[in-house]
Design an enzyme around this catalytic site. Structure first.
Site, mmCIF file in Angstrom:
data_model
loop_
_atom_site.group_PDB
_atom_site.id
_atom_site.type_symbol
_atom_site.label_atom_id
_atom_site.label_comp_id
_atom_site.label_asym_id
_atom_site.label_seq_id
_atom_site.Cartn_x
_atom_site.Cartn_y
_atom_site.Cartn_z
ATOM 1 C CG HIS A 69 -2.157 -0.883 0.952
ATOM 2 N ND1 HIS A 69 -3.402 -0.640 1.495
ATOM 3 C CD2 HIS A 69 -2.293 -2.010 0.217
ATOM 4 C CE1 HIS A 69 -4.253 -1.589 1.106
ATOM 5 N NE2 HIS A 69 -3.602 -2.427 0.334
ATOM 6 C CG ASP A 70 5.166 3.287 1.295
ATOM 7 O OD1 ASP A 70 4.689 4.424 1.103
ATOM 8 O OD2 ASP A 70 6.388 3.080 1.450
ATOM 9 C CB VAL A 73 -0.264 5.440 -2.710
ATOM 10 C CG1 VAL A 73 -0.857 6.841 -2.709
ATOM 11 C CG2 VAL A 73 -1.378 4.388 -2.736
ATOM 12 N N GLY A 75 4.821 5.805 -5.034
ATOM 13 C CA GLY A 75 6.076 5.057 -4.909
ATOM 14 C C GLY A 75 6.363 4.686 -3.462
ATOM 15 C CG ASP A 77 6.324 8.231 -0.762
ATOM 16 O OD1 ASP A 77 5.552 7.308 -0.390
ATOM 17 O OD2 ASP A 77 5.910 9.345 -1.122
ATOM 18 C CB SER A 79 3.280 8.781 1.203
ATOM 19 O OG SER A 79 3.008 7.704 0.327
ATOM 20 C CG ASN A 96 -4.371 2.539 3.349
ATOM 21 O OD1 ASN A 96 -4.100 1.430 2.914
ATOM 22 N ND2 ASN A 96 -3.950 3.661 2.783
ATOM 23 N N PRO A 165 -5.927 -1.094 -5.820
ATOM 24 C CG PRO A 165 -5.010 -3.213 -6.109
ATOM 25 C CD PRO A 165 -4.652 -1.799 -5.752
ATOM 26 C CG HIS A 195 -4.328 -11.782 -0.844
ATOM 27 N ND1 HIS A 195 -4.549 -11.399 -2.145
ATOM 28 C CD2 HIS A 195 -4.257 -10.620 -0.134
ATOM 29 C CE1 HIS A 195 -4.638 -10.077 -2.215
ATOM 30 N NE2 HIS A 195 -4.446 -9.580 -1.021
ATOM 31 C CB THR A 196 -0.221 -17.450 1.114
ATOM 32 O OG1 THR A 196 -0.164 -17.579 -0.289
ATOM 33 C CG2 THR A 196 -0.010 -18.805 1.752
HETATM 34 C C1 HEM Z 1 -4.634 -7.689 -6.668
HETATM 35 C C2 HEM Z 1 -5.186 -6.679 -6.045
HETATM 36 C C3 HEM Z 1 -5.439 -6.720 -4.566
HETATM 37 C C4 HEM Z 1 -6.628 -6.509 -3.958
HETATM 38 C C5 HEM Z 1 -7.951 -6.160 -4.624
HETATM 39 C C6 HEM Z 1 -6.397 -6.698 -2.558
HETATM 40 C C7 HEM Z 1 -7.384 -6.561 -1.593
HETATM 41 C C8 HEM Z 1 -7.226 -6.935 -0.276
HETATM 42 C C9 HEM Z 1 -8.263 -6.878 0.717
HETATM 43 C C10 HEM Z 1 -9.700 -6.387 0.476
HETATM 44 C C11 HEM Z 1 -7.742 -7.334 1.855
HETATM 45 C C12 HEM Z 1 -8.464 -7.475 3.173
HETATM 46 C C13 HEM Z 1 -8.344 -6.246 3.994
HETATM 47 C C14 HEM Z 1 -9.222 -6.379 5.223
HETATM 48 O O1 HEM Z 1 -10.427 -6.529 5.081
HETATM 49 O O2 HEM Z 1 -8.666 -6.368 6.349
HETATM 50 C C15 HEM Z 1 -6.363 -7.672 1.617
HETATM 51 C C16 HEM Z 1 -5.515 -8.184 2.551
HETATM 52 C C17 HEM Z 1 -4.184 -8.424 2.335
HETATM 53 N N1 HEM Z 1 -3.477 -8.123 1.189
HETATM 54 FE FE1 HEM Z 1 -4.269 -7.598 -0.582
HETATM 55 N N2 HEM Z 1 -5.097 -7.006 -2.339
HETATM 56 C C18 HEM Z 1 -4.456 -7.032 -3.549
HETATM 57 C C19 HEM Z 1 -3.110 -7.245 -3.766
HETATM 58 C C20 HEM Z 1 -2.183 -7.470 -2.771
HETATM 59 C C21 HEM Z 1 -0.749 -7.479 -2.958
HETATM 60 C C22 HEM Z 1 -0.038 -7.190 -4.278
HETATM 61 C C23 HEM Z 1 -0.186 -7.765 -1.750
HETATM 62 C C24 HEM Z 1 1.265 -7.884 -1.368
HETATM 63 C C25 HEM Z 1 2.244 -8.234 -2.193
HETATM 64 C C26 HEM Z 1 -1.273 -7.941 -0.806
HETATM 65 C C27 HEM Z 1 -1.122 -8.300 0.492
HETATM 66 C C28 HEM Z 1 -2.178 -8.485 1.371
HETATM 67 C C29 HEM Z 1 -2.020 -9.053 2.694
HETATM 68 C C30 HEM Z 1 -0.728 -9.621 3.277
HETATM 69 C C31 HEM Z 1 -3.277 -9.007 3.296
HETATM 70 C C32 HEM Z 1 -3.626 -9.426 4.719
HETATM 71 C C33 HEM Z 1 -3.460 -8.215 5.615
HETATM 72 C C34 HEM Z 1 -3.685 -8.487 7.087
HETATM 73 O O3 HEM Z 1 -3.907 -9.622 7.472
HETATM 74 O O4 HEM Z 1 -3.623 -7.491 7.841
HETATM 75 N N3 HEM Z 1 -2.458 -7.711 -1.457
HETATM 76 N N4 HEM Z 1 -6.078 -7.417 0.310
#
Ligand code: HEM
Length: 243
Positions: A69-70, A73, A75, A77, A79, A96, A165, A195-196
């Site tokens: 998320h950093d 948005v 780059g 940085d 922010s 966020n 996204p 998301h693993t």
């Molecule tokens: C492809 C587009 C992506 C979408 C639409 C997306 C969306 C989301 C959403 C909705 C959540 C749940 C947030 C919540 O309800 O607490 C989430 C969690 C998460 N996302 Fe993504 N994400 C995307 C890509 C990524 C990428 C690229 C990464 C890292 C390389 C990432 C890492 C994570 C992680 C680790 C969590 C778990 C966070 C936690 O447990 O606090 N996501 N994501």
């Protein structure tokens, strides 16, 4: 190597290559940037992340997402760390707030680093190191982090809304969102393997499964929405791979 580690390793490789974008330029970054100016910087960050992880392993997922998320948005940085008096910073934006977590780990790491080498190590680098350490703690894979990022001083909530996204995006919208950051569809899929680990509010994905009371995905007729939601939540939090 099991499937979980393969996925984490793949995410680590792409993160190492792509999510290192500094605000200005990628070319100036180098591995060991603080070797002489703050030789224990990466060790201190690692200690802060490990301490937090030992108390709550979920924080690792938060820190991986914080880096994403950093970087998406303005780059990489830092922010995303900036606060505002009137709720107009990136961290206040819906993607966020309230779900992004791990800020206190970065604060602890920054405090330790500042004590050792004042005004030397950027927060943006600390966020990148912390994501790497989180990947390492959860997946036992590692990668070197080129450093030397500069911290930004601008953070606008609308930028987060425009660049991150959304969970409601179609596949085409997701591909376009990543293409906007010079990432291919394949890299997007690999990065999504992050998301693993981690958790999600049910509201982010339930409409993918249920159209009111009609299941969108095929499930046994006897499975209630509550059971499916519970199983998915367990699966997403890594407690179980059932379902
Ligand atoms: C492809 C587009 C992506 C979408 C639409 C997306 C969306 C989301 C959403 C909705 C959540 C749940 C947030 C919540 O309800 O607490 C989430 C969690 C998460 N996302 Fe993504 N994400 C995307 C890509 C990524 C990428 C690229 C990464 C890292 C390389 C990432 C890492 C994570 C992680 C680790 C969590 C778990 C966070 C936690 O447990 O606090 N996501 N994501």
């Amino acid at each position: 190597m099991d499937h979980h580690r393969v996925r984490v390793a793949a995410v680590a490789v792409v993160l190492a290559v792509w999510l290192q974008l500094p605000a200005a330029s990628r070319g100036q970054l180098q591995v060991g940037f603080y070797n002489t100016s703050c030789p224990n910087a990466e060790t201190l960050v690692r200690q802060a992340v490990t301490n937090a992880f030992n108390n709550d392993s979920g924080v690792a997922a938060g820190l991986i997402r914080l880096h994403f998320h950093d970087c998406f948005v303005r780059g990489c940085d830092a922010s995303v760390l900036l606060t505002s008096a009137n709720g107009t910073a990136e961290r206040d934006a819906a993607p966020n707030n309230p779900s992004l977590r791990g800020f206190q780990v970065i604060d602890a790491a920054k405090a330790a680093v500042e004590q050792s080498c004042p005004r030397t190590v950027s927060c943006a680098d600390i966020v990148a190191f912390a994501a790497r350490d989180s990947i390492n703690l959860t997946g036992s894979v590692s990668y070197q982090v080129p450093s030397g990022r500069r911290d930004g001083n601008t953070s606008i909530n609308q930028d987060a809304l425009n660049n991150l996204p959304q969970p409601t995006f179609t596949a085409a919208q997701l591909v376009a969102s990543f293409a906007n950051k010079s990432l291919t569809a394949e890299e997007m899929v690999i990065l999504s393997g992050a998301h693993t680990v981690g958790r999600s509010f049910c509201s982010s994905f339930l409409t993918r499964i249920w159209n009111n009371t009609t299941p969108i995905v095929r499930t046994p007729a006897t499975t209630s929405p509550l059971t499916i939601s519970r199983r998915l939540t367990l699966s997403l939090t890594g407690i179980s791979t059932e379902y």
